[in-house]
Design a protein around this motif. Structure first.
Motif, PDB file in Angstrom:
ATOM      1  N   ASP A 127       9.633  56.795  43.115  1.00  0.00           N
ATOM      2  CA  ASP A 127       9.849  55.726  42.143  1.00  0.00           C
ATOM      3  C   ASP A 127      10.619  56.229  40.926  1.00  0.00           C
ATOM      4  O   ASP A 127      10.288  55.917  39.773  1.00  0.00           O
ATOM      5  CB  ASP A 127       8.495  55.144  41.707  1.00  0.00           C
ATOM      6  N   ARG A 128      11.693  57.002  41.210  1.00  0.00           N
ATOM      7  CA  ARG A 128      12.512  57.581  40.138  1.00  0.00           C
ATOM      8  C   ARG A 128      13.979  57.277  40.438  1.00  0.00           C
ATOM      9  O   ARG A 128      14.780  58.163  40.773  1.00  0.00           O
ATOM     10  CB  ARG A 128      12.281  59.089  40.088  1.00  0.00           C
ATOM     11  N   PRO A 129      14.381  56.007  40.318  1.00  0.00           N
ATOM     12  CA  PRO A 129      15.761  55.639  40.650  1.00  0.00           C
ATOM     13  C   PRO A 129      16.770  56.221  39.669  1.00  0.00           C
ATOM     14  O   PRO A 129      16.553  56.226  38.453  1.00  0.00           O
ATOM     15  CB  PRO A 129      15.742  54.111  40.596  1.00  0.00           C
ATOM     16  N   VAL A 130      17.870  56.700  40.233  1.00  0.00           N
ATOM     17  CA  VAL A 130      18.960  57.313  39.473  1.00  0.00           C
ATOM     18  C   VAL A 130      20.099  56.308  39.359  1.00  0.00           C
ATOM     19  O   VAL A 130      20.395  55.568  40.308  1.00  0.00           O
ATOM     20  CB  VAL A 130      19.432  58.597  40.185  1.00  0.00           C
ATOM     21  N   THR A 131      20.760  56.285  38.200  1.00  0.00           N
ATOM     22  CA  THR A 131      21.896  55.386  38.012  1.00  0.00           C
ATOM     23  C   THR A 131      23.240  56.098  37.999  1.00  0.00           C
ATOM     24  O   THR A 131      24.277  55.452  38.139  1.00  0.00           O
ATOM     25  CB  THR A 131      21.749  54.603  36.699  1.00  0.00           C
ATOM     26  N   GLY A 132      23.245  57.415  37.836  1.00  0.00           N
ATOM     27  CA  GLY A 132      24.520  58.125  37.831  1.00  0.00           C
ATOM     28  C   GLY A 132      24.344  59.574  37.442  1.00  0.00           C
ATOM     29  O   GLY A 132      23.238  60.041  37.122  1.00  0.00           O
ATOM     30  N   ALA A 133      25.451  60.302  37.479  1.00  0.00           N
ATOM     31  CA  ALA A 133      25.472  61.708  37.109  1.00  0.00           C
ATOM     32  C   ALA A 133      26.725  61.977  36.286  1.00  0.00           C
ATOM     33  O   ALA A 133      27.807  61.489  36.617  1.00  0.00           O
ATOM     34  CB  ALA A 133      25.452  62.594  38.349  1.00  0.00           C
ATOM     35  N   CYS A 141      25.106  69.473  34.933  1.00  0.00           N
ATOM     36  CA  CYS A 141      25.271  68.053  35.216  1.00  0.00           C
ATOM     37  C   CYS A 141      24.066  67.290  34.681  1.00  0.00           C
ATOM     38  O   CYS A 141      22.918  67.736  34.839  1.00  0.00           O
ATOM     39  CB  CYS A 141      25.419  67.830  36.722  1.00  0.00           C
ATOM     40  N   ARG A 142      24.338  66.163  34.056  1.00  0.00           N
ATOM     41  CA  ARG A 142      23.272  65.323  33.510  1.00  0.00           C
ATOM     42  C   ARG A 142      22.966  64.189  34.480  1.00  0.00           C
ATOM     43  O   ARG A 142      23.862  63.445  34.881  1.00  0.00           O
ATOM     44  CB  ARG A 142      23.693  64.759  32.154  1.00  0.00           C
ATOM     45  N   LEU A 143      21.707  64.087  34.831  1.00  0.00           N
ATOM     46  CA  LEU A 143      21.258  63.053  35.745  1.00  0.00           C
ATOM     47  C   LEU A 143      20.676  61.906  34.923  1.00  0.00           C
ATOM     48  O   LEU A 143      19.808  62.108  34.068  1.00  0.00           O
ATOM     49  CB  LEU A 143      20.197  63.631  36.692  1.00  0.00           C
ATOM     50  N   LEU A 144      21.162  60.695  35.182  1.00  0.00           N
ATOM     51  CA  LEU A 144      20.781  59.514  34.422  1.00  0.00           C
ATOM     52  C   LEU A 144      19.843  58.648  35.254  1.00  0.00           C
ATOM     53  O   LEU A 144      20.119  58.366  36.425  1.00  0.00           O
ATOM     54  CB  LEU A 144      22.024  58.713  34.038  1.00  0.00           C
ATOM     55  N   PHE A 145      18.749  58.206  34.635  1.00  0.00           N
ATOM     56  CA  PHE A 145      17.737  57.444  35.347  1.00  0.00           C
ATOM     57  C   PHE A 145      17.719  55.995  34.861  1.00  0.00           C
ATOM     58  O   PHE A 145      18.134  55.680  33.745  1.00  0.00           O
ATOM     59  CB  PHE A 145      16.359  58.076  35.158  1.00  0.00           C
ATOM     60  N   ARG A 146      17.200  55.121  35.726  1.00  0.00           N
ATOM     61  CA  ARG A 146      17.196  53.694  35.434  1.00  0.00           C
ATOM     62  C   ARG A 146      16.392  53.365  34.184  1.00  0.00           C
ATOM     63  O   ARG A 146      16.681  52.388  33.481  1.00  0.00           O
ATOM     64  CB  ARG A 146      16.663  52.907  36.633  1.00  0.00           C
ATOM     65  N   ASP A 147      15.383  54.166  33.885  1.00  0.00           N
ATOM     66  CA  ASP A 147      14.546  53.873  32.712  1.00  0.00           C
ATOM     67  C   ASP A 147      15.189  54.313  31.404  1.00  0.00           C
ATOM     68  O   ASP A 147      14.565  54.234  30.344  1.00  0.00           O
ATOM     69  CB  ASP A 147      13.166  54.508  32.876  1.00  0.00           C
ATOM     70  N   GLY A 148      16.443  54.805  31.458  1.00  0.00           N
ATOM     71  CA  GLY A 148      17.155  55.200  30.264  1.00  0.00           C
ATOM     72  C   GLY A 148      17.029  56.661  29.891  1.00  0.00           C
ATOM     73  O   GLY A 148      17.695  57.128  28.957  1.00  0.00           O
TER      74      GLY A 148
END
Length: 369
Positions: A127-133, A141-148
């Motif tokens: 339950d840790r959706p990613v929106t981009g990198a 590299c920075r991993l961006l998550f849906r929760d901001g």
């Protein structure tokens, strides 16, 4: 700067390729975190049965130390193939299982479970959706998550499938529709509830081809048969037909009309399935699909080389995962490791994608053969 001693590695996607990579890394004492958007391991069905090839999928499991456990679950008899005539269901071709069990079948869910069970507890963050990198100037590299929120890693591995959120960090390529849609359905307790269909399918798979229409059915474990109605139609065929995909009766009626003239024993697949119909349009990435090396990020599996479903995708994803993990262990730095991996994976995937393209035309011919 990357830390060669204890690199921070993130894998996005808990599919077969990402889990294989994580398992091999952990075997060599490397820390890795897998981020998965699904809420749990059993949040959704994992699909049908897979044949694992000796030089790809099985090689990856051997590297992961799981080959013996795989063989305990696999079904060598599942290699059987039957090709039938659409007009009268007579047998046109038959291939029995290999005497040496070269490509045994296993349910995708069983294989995924085998890999998940082999990982250190807590490896997968559900339950840790990613929106981009976002690749950073220092090579991380920075991993961006849906929760901001965001986390930085020395390496982000995009193993998140066809609609990868990591791919745009490396490539602007997007999947395109193949012109073929699979409509999936299923049958439970087939030997007792659907014995005639069970006999047609046998211990493995059945294929029936017509002009722009095919039926494929495969035996899974626990007496289940999964069937695919293959249509060479526009992606939104149901819209043009005025069919609501949530109206299962309407879908069934329409599909039966599309297979008018086929033998009734084959139309049984359309009229008597136990589960509903799931619409699955098929997409592929352009071939060749490649990219210039970008520090801190790479891809594997469908995120890197989405192909038609002709038996290569899962095998290559697992081999990708194994090869990347071995490179990360063998090379002195992450940059060298990723370059070494990509120098092997990209040419291999280009060759596989090119050779697999005609396979879909063979599976669903545009005209009667």
């Amino acid at each position: 700067m990357n830390s060669a001693r204890d690199p921070r590695i993130a894998i996005v996607g808990a599919g077969l390729g990402g889990l294989t990579c994580a398992r091999v890394l952990q075997q060599h004492g490397r820390h890795v975190t897998v981020f998965e958007r699904e809420a749990s391991a059993d949040a959704r069905p994992q699909g049908g049965t897979l044949d694992l090839h000796v030089d790809t999928g099985q090689a990856a499991l051997r590297a992961a130390g799981l080959l013996d456990r795989f063989h305990a679950l696999a079904r060598p008899e599942g290699e059987e193939w039957r090709v039938l005539d659409f007009a009268d269901a007579t047998l046109l071709a038959h291939q029995g299982p290999s005497a040496v069990g070269g490509r045994p079948e296993i349910d995708r869910g069983q294989l995924r479970g085998l890999l998940l069970d082999s990982l250190t507890e807590g490896t997968v963050r559900w339950d840790r959706p990613v929106t981009g990198a976002t690749p950073l100037p220092d090579g991380t590299c920075r991993l961006l998550f849906r929760d901001g929120t965001a986390e930085d890693f020395d390496l982000v591995v995009g193993a998140d499938g066809a609609w990868s959120r990591i791919r745009p960090a490396l490539s602007q390529a997007a999947p395109r529709y193949t012109g073929v849609t699979f409509v999936e359905t299923g049958f439970d307790h087939c030997d007792t509830r659907h014995p005639d269909l069970a006999r047609l399918v046998g211990n493995g798979s059945m294929l029936v081809k017509g002009a722009g229409r095919s039926l494929a059915a495969q035996r899974n474990s626990n007496g289940h048969i999964r069937a695919y109605i293959a249509l060479r139609e526009p992606e939104n065929w149901h819209v043009a037909a005025g069919i609501d995909l949530d109206d299962q009766r309407a879908v069934r009626t329409y599909l039966l009309r599309m297979f008018d003239g086929w033998d009734e024993s084959l139309r049984y697949v359309l009229s008597n399935s136990d589960s509903g119909f799931i619409n699955r349009p098929l997409f592929v990435l352009p071939a060749p699909h490649t990219w210039e090396h970008v520090p801190g990020v790479t891809l594997l599996g469908d995120a890197a080389h989405l192909m038609p479903p002709v038996g290569l995708g899962a095998n290559l994803a697992m081999l990708d995962g194994s090869d990347l993990a071995h490179a990360l262990v063998a090379e002195s730095g992450i940059g060298d490791a990723v370059r070494a991996y990509e120098s092997i994976m990209l040419p291999r995937s280009i060759e596989a994608a090119t050779s697999s393209a005609p396979g879909l035309d063979h599976l669903v011919p545009a005209t009667a053969s």
